[in-house]
Motif scaffolding. Sequence first.
Motif, PDB file in Angstrom:
ATOM      1  N   MET A  16       0.816  -1.254   0.130  1.00 51.00           N
ATOM      2  CA  MET A  16       0.186   0.012   0.099  1.00 51.00           C
ATOM      3  C   MET A  16       0.803   1.238  -0.044  1.00 51.00           C
ATOM      4  O   MET A  16       0.556   2.137  -0.704  1.00 51.00           O
ATOM      5  N   ILE A  17       1.937   1.253   0.820  1.00 46.48           N
ATOM      6  CA  ILE A  17       2.718   2.363   0.784  1.00 46.48           C
ATOM      7  C   ILE A  17       3.239   2.731  -0.503  1.00 46.48           C
ATOM      8  O   ILE A  17       3.345   3.821  -1.052  1.00 46.48           O
ATOM      9  N   ASP A  18       3.716   1.565  -1.392  1.00 48.18           N
ATOM     10  CA  ASP A  18       4.198   1.743  -2.800  1.00 48.18           C
ATOM     11  C   ASP A  18       3.131   2.601  -3.575  1.00 48.18           C
ATOM     12  O   ASP A  18       3.561   3.310  -4.287  1.00 48.18           O
ATOM     13  N   HIS A  19       1.946   2.003  -3.383  1.00 49.87           N
ATOM     14  CA  HIS A  19       1.035   2.665  -4.274  1.00 49.87           C
ATOM     15  C   HIS A  19       0.571   3.957  -3.756  1.00 49.87           C
ATOM     16  O   HIS A  19       0.392   5.010  -4.849  1.00 49.87           O
ATOM     17  N   ILE A  20       0.829   4.456  -2.784  1.00 45.34           N
ATOM     18  CA  ILE A  20       0.723   5.895  -2.377  1.00 45.34           C
ATOM     19  C   ILE A  20       1.509   6.537  -2.781  1.00 45.34           C
ATOM     20  O   ILE A  20       1.035   7.717  -3.292  1.00 45.34           O
ATOM     21  N   VAL A  21       2.959   6.334  -2.828  1.00 43.32           N
ATOM     22  CA  VAL A  21       4.010   7.132  -3.124  1.00 43.32           C
ATOM     23  C   VAL A  21       3.779   7.223  -4.783  1.00 43.32           C
ATOM     24  O   VAL A  21       4.071   8.577  -5.292  1.00 43.32           O
ATOM     25  N   THR A  22       3.786   6.155  -5.362  1.00 45.36           N
ATOM     26  CA  THR A  22       3.693   6.107  -7.015  1.00 45.36           C
ATOM     27  C   THR A  22       2.580   6.803  -7.332  1.00 45.36           C
ATOM     28  O   THR A  22       2.530   7.420  -8.513  1.00 45.36           O
ATOM     29  N   THR A  23       1.314   6.877  -6.627  1.00 41.04           N
ATOM     30  CA  THR A  23       0.184   7.333  -7.451  1.00 41.04           C
ATOM     31  C   THR A  23      -0.041   8.617  -6.811  1.00 41.04           C
ATOM     32  O   THR A  23      -0.109   9.760  -7.375  1.00 41.04           O
ATOM     33  N   HIS A  24      -0.301   8.942  -5.490  1.00 38.32           N
ATOM     34  CA  HIS A  24      -0.761  10.093  -4.741  1.00 38.32           C
ATOM     35  C   HIS A  24       0.499  11.137  -4.534  1.00 38.32           C
ATOM     36  O   HIS A  24       0.280  12.312  -4.986  1.00 38.32           O
ATOM     37  N   HIS A  25       1.697  10.717  -4.177  1.00 34.44           N
ATOM     38  CA  HIS A  25       2.569  11.508  -4.257  1.00 34.44           C
ATOM     39  C   HIS A  25       3.237  12.015  -5.268  1.00 34.44           C
ATOM     40  O   HIS A  25       3.445  13.215  -5.573  1.00 34.44           O
ATOM     41  N   ALA A  26       3.183  11.057  -6.237  1.00 35.38           N
ATOM     42  CA  ALA A  26       3.624  11.634  -7.643  1.00 35.38           C
ATOM     43  C   ALA A  26       3.021  12.506  -8.255  1.00 35.38           C
ATOM     44  O   ALA A  26       3.166  13.405  -8.761  1.00 35.38           O
ATOM     45  N   TYR A  27       1.526  12.301  -8.069  1.00 39.69           N
ATOM     46  CA  TYR A  27       0.535  13.344  -8.548  1.00 39.69           C
ATOM     47  C   TYR A  27       0.711  14.611  -7.735  1.00 39.69           C
ATOM     48  O   TYR A  27       0.863  15.851  -8.801  1.00 39.69           O
ATOM     49  N   LEU A  28       0.903  14.865  -6.674  1.00 45.58           N
ATOM     50  CA  LEU A  28       1.147  16.058  -6.054  1.00 45.58           C
ATOM     51  C   LEU A  28       2.521  16.579  -6.322  1.00 45.58           C
ATOM     52  O   LEU A  28       2.375  17.815  -6.689  1.00 45.58           O
ATOM     53  N   GLU A  29       3.499  15.880  -6.634  1.00 44.58           N
ATOM     54  CA  GLU A  29       4.898  16.098  -6.930  1.00 44.58           C
ATOM     55  C   GLU A  29       4.661  17.039  -8.260  1.00 44.58           C
ATOM     56  O   GLU A  29       5.335  17.979  -8.777  1.00 44.58           O
ATOM     57  N   ARG A  30       3.865  16.370  -9.231  1.00 38.20           N
ATOM     58  CA  ARG A  30       3.700  16.851 -10.672  1.00 38.20           C
ATOM     59  C   ARG A  30       2.710  17.957 -10.936  1.00 38.20           C
ATOM     60  O   ARG A  30       2.935  19.006 -11.416  1.00 38.20           O
ATOM     61  N   GLU A  31       1.393  17.951  -9.777  1.00 37.35           N
ATOM     62  CA  GLU A  31       0.475  18.933 -10.096  1.00 37.35           C
ATOM     63  C   GLU A  31       0.626  20.311  -9.353  1.00 37.35           C
ATOM     64  O   GLU A  31       0.296  21.343  -9.739  1.00 37.35           O
ATOM     65  N   LEU A  32       1.277  20.216  -8.015  1.00 38.02           N
ATOM     66  CA  LEU A  32       1.466  21.431  -7.142  1.00 38.02           C
ATOM     67  C   LEU A  32       2.253  22.484  -7.972  1.00 38.02           C
ATOM     68  O   LEU A  32       1.745  23.676  -7.739  1.00 38.02           O
ATOM     69  N   PRO A  33       3.338  22.248  -8.671  1.00 45.99           N
ATOM     70  CA  PRO A  33       4.051  23.448  -9.060  1.00 45.99           C
ATOM     71  C   PRO A  33       3.192  24.187 -10.466  1.00 45.99           C
ATOM     72  O   PRO A  33       2.801  25.232 -10.362  1.00 45.99           O
ATOM     73  N   VAL A  34       2.502  23.263 -11.024  1.00 51.35           N
ATOM     74  CA  VAL A  34       1.548  23.648 -12.125  1.00 51.35           C
ATOM     75  C   VAL A  34       0.422  24.428 -11.756  1.00 51.35           C
ATOM     76  O   VAL A  34       0.165  25.618 -11.968  1.00 51.35           O
ATOM     77  N   LEU A  35      -0.200  23.927 -10.610  1.00 47.49           N
ATOM     78  CA  LEU A  35      -1.157  24.617  -9.931  1.00 47.49           C
ATOM     79  C   LEU A  35      -1.137  25.904  -9.183  1.00 47.49           C
ATOM     80  O   LEU A  35      -1.487  27.160  -9.370  1.00 47.49           O
ATOM     81  N   SER A  36       0.318  26.040  -8.751  1.00 50.78           N
ATOM     82  CA  SER A  36       0.866  27.381  -8.295  1.00 50.78           C
ATOM     83  C   SER A  36       1.033  28.451  -9.170  1.00 50.78           C
ATOM     84  O   SER A  36       0.664  29.444  -9.078  1.00 50.78           O
ATOM     85  N   GLN A  37       1.513  27.866 -10.537  1.00 51.15           N
ATOM     86  CA  GLN A  37       1.485  28.973 -11.585  1.00 51.15           C
ATOM     87  C   GLN A  37       0.218  29.361 -11.772  1.00 51.15           C
ATOM     88  O   GLN A  37       0.227  30.594 -12.131  1.00 51.15           O
ATOM     89  N   PHE A  38      -0.684  28.572 -12.141  1.00 51.34           N
ATOM     90  CA  PHE A  38      -2.186  28.823 -12.429  1.00 51.34           C
ATOM     91  C   PHE A  38      -2.916  29.833 -11.418  1.00 51.34           C
ATOM     92  O   PHE A  38      -3.351  30.739 -11.727  1.00 51.34           O
ATOM     93  N   VAL A  39      -2.805  29.656 -10.015  1.00 52.19           N
ATOM     94  CA  VAL A  39      -3.127  30.273  -9.012  1.00 52.19           C
ATOM     95  C   VAL A  39      -2.615  31.634  -9.041  1.00 52.19           C
ATOM     96  O   VAL A  39      -3.358  32.709  -8.847  1.00 52.19           O
ATOM     97  N   THR A  40      -1.458  31.733  -9.230  1.00 50.36           N
ATOM     98  CA  THR A  40      -0.539  33.131  -9.370  1.00 50.36           C
ATOM     99  C   THR A  40      -1.042  33.739 -10.323  1.00 50.36           C
ATOM    100  O   THR A  40      -1.358  34.959 -10.444  1.00 50.36           O
ATOM    101  N   LYS A  41      -1.089  33.268 -11.631  1.00 48.68           N
ATOM    102  CA  LYS A  41      -1.581  34.028 -12.871  1.00 48.68           C
ATOM    103  C   LYS A  41      -2.906  34.380 -12.870  1.00 48.68           C
ATOM    104  O   LYS A  41      -3.141  35.765 -13.007  1.00 48.68           O
ATOM    105  N   ILE A  42      -3.922  33.665 -12.218  1.00 44.98           N
ATOM    106  CA  ILE A  42      -5.150  34.161 -12.106  1.00 44.98           C
ATOM    107  C   ILE A  42      -5.340  35.217 -11.044  1.00 44.98           C
ATOM    108  O   ILE A  42      -5.984  36.260 -11.434  1.00 44.98           O
TER     109      ILE A  42
END
Length: 156
Positions: free
Chosen positions: A1-27
């Motif tokens: 389960m730990i591997d699933h959490i890291v490869t799915t959810h943590h990877a998602y956050l690491e990928r999406e948080l910087p993108v969202l930061s740019q969008f939220v700042t731009k709007i």
Amino acid sequence: MIDHIVTTHHAYLERELPVLSQFVTKILRVHGPERLELAKLHMLFHQMKMELEQHLIAEEATVFPLIKELEHNPVPSLAEKTANAIRELEADHSGVGNLLKEMRAVTNDYELPSGACRTYTLAFHKLQELESDLFQHIHLENNILFQRVINPANAS
């Protein structure tokens, strides 16, 4: 389960948080003068982003290795140390949940203004996706993984 959490959810956050930061700042930069709630959204999002980044490090560097070690060496002292670390993570989860609720409230459930531009629309869509992923992520940890560690007799 730990591997699933890291490869799915943590990877998602690491990928999406910087993108969202740019969008939220731009709007905020483009629409902030007429949409005052965007300043609050910007602050809440970046507070959550910082907390999540620190949280992921704590999970991957400390708590998940403790859980794996406990699985192979179930001694009471290690179980207590792991349970204490888990309680800290659960408190973090509550804090993130509260920030998500505030973000939803300040945006009136991510209601787009009429004529919202592409970036505004995409930002709100991605924020809703983030919320959904985080609730799944937190559910897996709090209600399944952490319960197996804290209450091993109930894990069957």
